[in-house]
Enzyme design. Sequence first.
Site, mmCIF file in Angstrom:
data_model
loop_
_atom_site.group_PDB
_atom_site.id
_atom_site.type_symbol
_atom_site.label_atom_id
_atom_site.label_comp_id
_atom_site.label_asym_id
_atom_site.label_seq_id
_atom_site.Cartn_x
_atom_site.Cartn_y
_atom_site.Cartn_z
ATOM 1 N N TYR A 1 -25.433 7.174 38.830
ATOM 2 C CA TYR A 1 -24.992 8.526 39.867
ATOM 3 C C TYR A 1 -24.088 9.459 38.675
ATOM 4 O O TYR A 1 -23.876 10.383 39.432
ATOM 5 C CB TYR A 1 -25.021 7.647 41.222
ATOM 6 C CG TYR A 1 -24.335 8.094 41.932
ATOM 7 C CD1 TYR A 1 -24.556 9.379 42.165
ATOM 8 C CD2 TYR A 1 -22.619 8.181 42.043
ATOM 9 C CE1 TYR A 1 -23.610 10.406 43.744
ATOM 10 C CE2 TYR A 1 -22.002 9.112 42.562
ATOM 11 C CZ TYR A 1 -22.524 9.885 43.719
ATOM 12 O OH TYR A 1 -21.613 11.083 44.499
ATOM 13 N N SER B 1 -17.378 14.473 42.739
ATOM 14 C CA SER B 1 -17.157 13.119 42.759
ATOM 15 C C SER B 1 -15.704 12.815 42.015
ATOM 16 O O SER B 1 -16.050 13.162 40.934
ATOM 17 C CB SER B 1 -18.373 12.624 42.757
ATOM 18 O OG SER B 1 -18.100 10.643 43.198
#
Length: 247
Positions: free
Chosen positions: A156, A143
């Site tokens: 996260y 990510s």
Amino acid sequence: MGGESPVALITGASRGIGAATARVLAGEGYTVVLAARTESDLRSVAADIEADHGVPAHVVPTDVSDHEAVTALVETTRERCGRLDVAVVNAGVGERQDVPLDDLPIEEYHAVTRTNVDGAFYTTRAVLPALRESEGTLVYVGSYMAKYPNTSTPIYAASKWWLRGFAHSIAGRAGPDGVAVSLINPSGVPTAFGEELRGESNEQRLNHDAVVSAADVADAVATAVEQDAPGTVAELDLFRRDIHERF
Ligand code: NAP
């Protein structure tokens, strides 16, 4: 890769980036093995792939946070397909945004880390022996948040920083055995991502005209997979072009 068709296993293949990746690899002639928790969604992706590309699409419902299930997934792959050439470690869940840490239920912390961290470890551990045999490719979907701090979703973000550190470390181990290890870092993609814990998906939240699509990420995975030895795509950032405006 020999005469038989190559085989790609994709986790988180029931929708979003994983399903798009399965479609692209099937289009390149890969037999695909689709893993996620929701069997009905996997079956629908598999039916589309078989109809559109004429390659086998195997459905193996799997919760990647269950290490025995992940071991069984890879055993099933080897039994049904006889080989494994590509594994895409993609299954992941997002955290609720802006929750003060002392209000964050411990179960929500575990929901993120069990899938994003433990699941990535279990999958890597299970697929590496087969990838060493095929001198195949292991792709992680990281990510933007694997590289930058994120105050809104720190668990996260940290799970993706872990993934990035793990991916590059595993590259150091598996590279000498002929396995290519790649990390693809997308920024916001309009998928169902976020729905599970946050209640609002990225599809609802993002402006579709200004983001990277699931198909773009799938193409980046395919680019990593296409590299001939001894080269590899070590890391590929697929960010919207104005991403650093905030800095
Ligand atoms: P998505 O549409 O929500 O898809 C997530 C996939 O993971 C689904 O197939 C889901 O299927 C599966 N999954 C979740 N938990 C699982 C578990 N415990 N075991 C097995 N499968 C599980 O989200 P996406 O956008 O495609 O996300 C895919 C990956 O891209 C994730 O790793 C995410 O962190 C990363 N990413 C996404 C974005 C974005 O903006 N969308 C940006 C950067 C990185 P089931 O629910 O059926 O299990």
